[in-house]
Every structure is written in C-alpha cells, then in structure tokens.
Enzyme design. Structure first.
Site, short mmCIF file in Angstrom:
data_model
loop_
_atom_site.label_atom_id
_atom_site.label_comp_id
_atom_site.label_asym_id
_atom_site.label_seq_id
_atom_site.Cartn_x
_atom_site.Cartn_y
_atom_site.Cartn_z
N SER A 55 0.85 -1.19 0.00
CA SER A 55 0.00 0.00 0.00
C SER A 55 0.87 1.23 0.00
CB SER A 55 -0.87 0.01 1.26
OG SER A 55 -1.55 1.25 1.36
N TYR B 294 -2.36 -0.39 10.06
CA TYR B 294 -2.38 -0.84 8.67
C TYR B 294 -1.03 -0.55 7.99
CZ TYR B 294 -3.87 -0.87 3.73
OH TYR B 294 -3.99 -1.10 2.38
N1 LIG Z 1 -8.25 -0.03 -2.51
C1 LIG Z 1 -7.14 0.66 -2.42
O1 LIG Z 1 -7.06 1.80 -2.80
C2 LIG Z 1 -5.92 0.03 -1.83
C3 LIG Z 1 -4.85 0.87 -1.52
C4 LIG Z 1 -3.70 0.33 -1.00
C5 LIG Z 1 -3.62 -1.03 -0.82
N2 LIG Z 1 -4.67 -1.84 -1.10
C6 LIG Z 1 -4.52 -3.28 -0.86
O2 LIG Z 1 -5.06 -3.99 -1.94
C7 LIG Z 1 -5.45 -5.27 -1.50
C8 LIG Z 1 -6.84 -5.56 -2.00
O3 LIG Z 1 -7.73 -4.68 -1.33
P1 LIG Z 1 -9.05 -4.10 -1.96
O4 LIG Z 1 -8.88 -2.64 -2.01
O5 LIG Z 1 -9.43 -4.82 -3.17
O6 LIG Z 1 -10.07 -4.36 -0.74
P2 LIG Z 1 -11.14 -5.48 -0.53
O7 LIG Z 1 -12.24 -5.31 -1.51
O8 LIG Z 1 -11.51 -5.44 0.91
O9 LIG Z 1 -10.35 -6.83 -0.86
C9 LIG Z 1 -9.59 -7.51 0.08
C10 LIG Z 1 -10.04 -8.95 0.07
O10 LIG Z 1 -9.25 -9.72 0.98
C11 LIG Z 1 -10.13 -10.57 1.66
N3 LIG Z 1 -9.58 -10.98 2.93
C12 LIG Z 1 -9.61 -10.35 4.14
N4 LIG Z 1 -9.02 -11.08 5.07
C13 LIG Z 1 -8.63 -12.23 4.47
C14 LIG Z 1 -7.99 -13.41 4.92
N5 LIG Z 1 -7.66 -13.58 6.19
N6 LIG Z 1 -7.75 -14.38 4.02
C15 LIG Z 1 -8.10 -14.24 2.74
N7 LIG Z 1 -8.71 -13.17 2.24
C16 LIG Z 1 -8.97 -12.17 3.12
C17 LIG Z 1 -11.39 -9.77 1.84
O11 LIG Z 1 -12.49 -10.62 2.07
P3 LIG Z 1 -13.84 -10.00 2.69
O12 LIG Z 1 -14.35 -9.03 1.70
O13 LIG Z 1 -14.73 -11.14 2.89
O14 LIG Z 1 -13.42 -9.34 3.97
C18 LIG Z 1 -11.50 -9.08 0.50
O15 LIG Z 1 -12.16 -9.85 -0.44
C19 LIG Z 1 -5.35 -5.23 0.03
O16 LIG Z 1 -4.18 -5.88 0.44
C20 LIG Z 1 -5.28 -3.77 0.33
O17 LIG Z 1 -4.60 -3.51 1.53
C21 LIG Z 1 -5.82 -1.32 -1.60
#
Ligand SMILES: NC(=O)c1ccc[n+]([C@@H]2O[C@H](COP(=O)([O-])OP(=O)(O)OC[C@H]3O[C@@H](n4cnc5c(N)ncnc54)[C@H](OP(=O)(O)O)[C@@H]3O)[C@@H](O)[C@H]2O)c1
Ligand SMILES: *[C@@H]1O[C@H](CO)[C@@H](O)[C@H](O)[C@H]1NC(C)=O
Length: 390
Positions: A223, A236
C-alpha cells in the site's frame, strides 16, 4: 540522397539503419503495442535514420540515429510482455475489490486462475464461478489459517504438477479502523499484522517451491501507506511496511532462482477495503472498550465518536476505475523485466517522491494539508480556549 548512396559509408549507414529497425521490430514484437504499431514505429525510425544521414552527413546522422534506436529499443523492451500461454496464477482475497477484478481480468486473458477467497460461499466467489471460464478454480483460502493454506497448496500443486505455478499475487488485506495510533486497540495491530503480513508471508513460503519450477513471479499488494507515514493508519501502514520490506528482501534473494518479485503500492481505489457501517460500529465499540479512562477523557467523546467520519472522507478520495492497479499487477506478472515497485493510483508516486527527496518537516507539513476530519481532541480544545483567554 545521391551523395549518400554513392559513398560506401552511405551504404553502411543505410544497412545499419535497417538493421536497427529490424532489432527494434524484434524486441518490440511481444510488447504491449499491436504488431501494426510496431511496424509503423519501425518504418518511422528507418525514415528518421535516412533523414538524419541525409541532413547531418553519414557519420553524425548515424550517431544520432543509433542513440535514438537504442533508447527506443530499451524502452520498448521494458514494455515487452511474455505470452500468457498456460500460465497459472494464484490470487488471494478474490472475494471483492482488486483481487476479484484481477481474477476476472486474468481469466479473460487466458491465464489458469486459482482464486483464493475468504468465504467460498459468498457472493464474490459465486460470481466468479458464474462468469469466468472453466480454467478458473475458486479455492477456500483464509490466509491466516495454516490448514487452509496447506489445503490450497495441495489442490494447486495437484493441478499444476508438470507446469508449476507462474505467479502468486498476495492481495488479501484488511484496513482496520482508521484512528490515531494511540487509540487503536492492540487487537487491531495484531489483526493487521496477522492478515497483511504473516498471512502473505505464509502463502509466499508455501507456494515458492511451485514458483521455482517455472521461475515465476511473486507479487505483493502492499500500500501507499506502507511506504510513507499517513495519519490514522499506524496499524495498517506498519503491517504493509513489513510486507513491503519482505518483498524487497525476497526480490534480492529469489533473483538467483530466476523468480522476480514486485511490490505494488496502490492508493485510492474504490473497493470493499473501507468496510461497511456495521463493521465500523463494531470496530468503534472495540476501540472504546479498550481505552483507558484518562485517554478517553483527554480525547473526549465527540472526537472518538467522530472518527468514523474519516470513512466518507477516504471514500470520496477513491477512484472506481481499478484498471491502473490491474495493469501494474499484469506488468509485474508478464513483463520480461518487471519493476520492483509499482505505484498505481492518484498521489501514490507523488507522495513517495516528496517523502524520499524532501526534508521530513516538509513532508509532514504537506501531509497535514491533506483532507481529513478537522475535529480536535477535547483536552486540546480547552487548552486552546485557555490560551486565548490569557
Ligand atoms: N483499494 C485501495 O485503494 C488500496 C490501496 C492500497 C492497498 N490496497 C490493498 O489492496 C489489497 C486488496 O484490497 P481491496 O482494495 O481490493 O479491498 P477489498 O475489496 O476489501 O479486498 C480484500 C479482500 O481480501 C479478503 N480478505 C480479508 N481477510 C482475508 C484473509 N484472512 N484471508 C483471505 N482473504 C482475506 C477480503 O475478504 P472479505 O471481503 O470477505 O473481507 C477481501 O475480499 C489489500 O491488500 C489492500 O490492503 C488497496
Ligand atoms: C481453519 O480451517 C479449517 C479447515 O477449513 C477449519 O476446520 C478450522 O476451523 C479453521 N480454523 C480457524 C481457527 O478458523
């Protein structure tokens, strides 16, 4: 032009020019550009070469052209992508957001996708099974559960016995509750580390033997908050910084095996990461229950209960178009020479540059000007009022 082809040097120039055109064509063959574009590009370069030779004389023109060709072939070479073929990729956290969109995107491109999900009966996995090709398998994979990681490994290794696994995308992650680091319960710090760091490390360690078979790719979705300090993201950000450092060390150590490692530092994409109002209430309750009385007193009830208002502010800064982060991950998976770090999303690169190249006080000042809730802890409000009265 007459004088040009009359002299032996002139002929040599034309020959070398054509050779460079051919090299550029070869190098760029599997690049992001279409074949037609490459052909046009090469023709253009060849014409440019002839023009240089005609105007600057054989020697000077050739020099200018060689440099131009080298620069462009390096540039195009950096963009060259490997063919998808039957490459297999495991993605964690494909239930929603980036992981979900990536699973669909890679499936569309012809990859054999293993979509790891937190809850295989949820709506996201259901949609993947409904809309994607037969190549895609949905795997129950809570990355914090060692049994599930092992089971997923057995399933994947059984399916890719001969070919190995080309890529692992450690995407699963949680944000937790954005609040001052002093206020966050220890449980939140532990949970962030558990999922964002230990989970990704365990998945990496488990699947590396399969990656080694095809000298594949390890892609860690960290991130922006793991590369630079951002307020209210202590738990985080620290867990993502740990993952980012893990990626860097692995990049160095695994290069001897031909495995390339990339860290992705996205920022500001609209996904499920911000959670739901129900989850915010639950996290707020946990935070309040764990606060010592004097901390609670100093910050004051309205500041503490106002923390949730950061969610809409963060949400307003987000972009619904995930394609920059998908393109970054695809490049990390397929480029002949992937980068070690990608910064898709608004501000991610800019803030990193300010953090790296400016004095810390300037970075802190810049960050303090970013949009956030303007509430002030109770004790500071009263001391401000007292100061005014003096
Ligand atoms: N969106 C952004 O702008 C952004 C920015 C920086 C970094 N990121 C990173 O990008 C990655 C994807 O995030 P996203 O933005 O797409 O958010 P998201 O929609 O919440 O996706 C994260 C996924 O990981 C799943 N998850 C949570 N705990 C888990 C576990 N213990 N084992 C397996 N899966 C698990 C969640 O499941 P549930 O939905 O069922 O909880 C969700 O489907 C993350 O690592 C996040 O930190 C995102
Ligand atoms: C871990 O996964 C296994 C297999 O799915 C399950 O039986 C077990 O209850 C899980 N453990 C925890 C702590 O969730």
């Amino acid at each position: 032009m007459d004088a040009l082809v009359d002299s032996p040097l002139g002929w040599l120039s034309v020959g070398i020019t054509l050779l460079f055109g051919a090299i550029v064509l070869y190098v760029a063959d599997r690049s992001l550009m279409g074949k037609v574009n490459v052909l046009l590009w090469s023709l253009l370069l060849t014409l440019l070469g002839l023009l240089c030779v005609a105007t600057l004389g054989a020697g000077g023109g050739l020099g200018v052209f060689c440099v131009g060709s080298l620069v462009s072939s390096v540039f195009l070479g950096g963009r060259a992508l490997l063919p998808v073929g039957d490459k297999a990729v495991l993605i964690t956290g494909s239930d929603t957001g980036i992981g979900h969109a990536l699973a669909k995107h890679l499936d569309n491109l012809g990859f054999v996708v293993f979509a790891g999900v937190l809850n295989k009966d949820g709506p996201g996995p259901e949609e993947l099974r409904r809309t994607c090709s037969q190549r895609l398998s949905v795997l129950q994979l809570d990355i914090t559960n060692a049994t599930q990681v092992k089971e997923a490994y057995l399933k994947v290794s059984e399916k890719v016995q001969n070919t190995g696994l080309w890529g692992v995308v450690n995407n699963a992650g949680i944000l937790g509750f954005p609040a001052d680091g002093e206020l966050l319960p220890m449980g939140m710090y532990r949970q962030c580390m558990e999922v964002n760091f230990f989970g990704a490390v365990e998945v990496s360690k488990t699947f590396l033997p399969l990656l080694r078979k095809c000298r594949g790719r390890l892609v860690n979705v960290c991130s922006m908050a793991g590369g630079i300090p951002l307020q209210r993201l202590a738990a985080y950000g620290a867990s993502k910084a740990a993952l980012s450092m893990f990626s860097g060390v692995m990049r160095q150590e695994l290069s001897k095996w031909g495995i390339k490692v990339a860290a992705i530092h996205p920022s500001g994409f609209r996904t499920g990461i911000l959670g739901t109002p129900e989850l915010w209430d639950k996290q707020e309750k946990e935070l309040m229950e764990n606060l010592p009385a004097d901390t609670r007193q100093d910050y004051g009830e309205d500041y503490l209960l106002g923390l949730k208002s950061n969610f809409p502010i963060m949400s307003a800064l987000c972009d619904a178009n995930l394609s920059p982060v998908l393109a970054a991950i695809l490049h990390a998976l397929l480029a002949k020479r992937p980068h070690g770090l990608y910064t898709p999303g608004k501000r991610s690169y800019l803030l990193l540059c300010i953090f790296c190249y400016f004095p810390l006080w300037f970075y802190d000042f810049f960050i303090s000007k970013m949009p956030s809730s303007d509430s002030v802890p109770r004790a500071l409000r009263t001391s401000e009022a007292e100061n005014k009265n003096l």
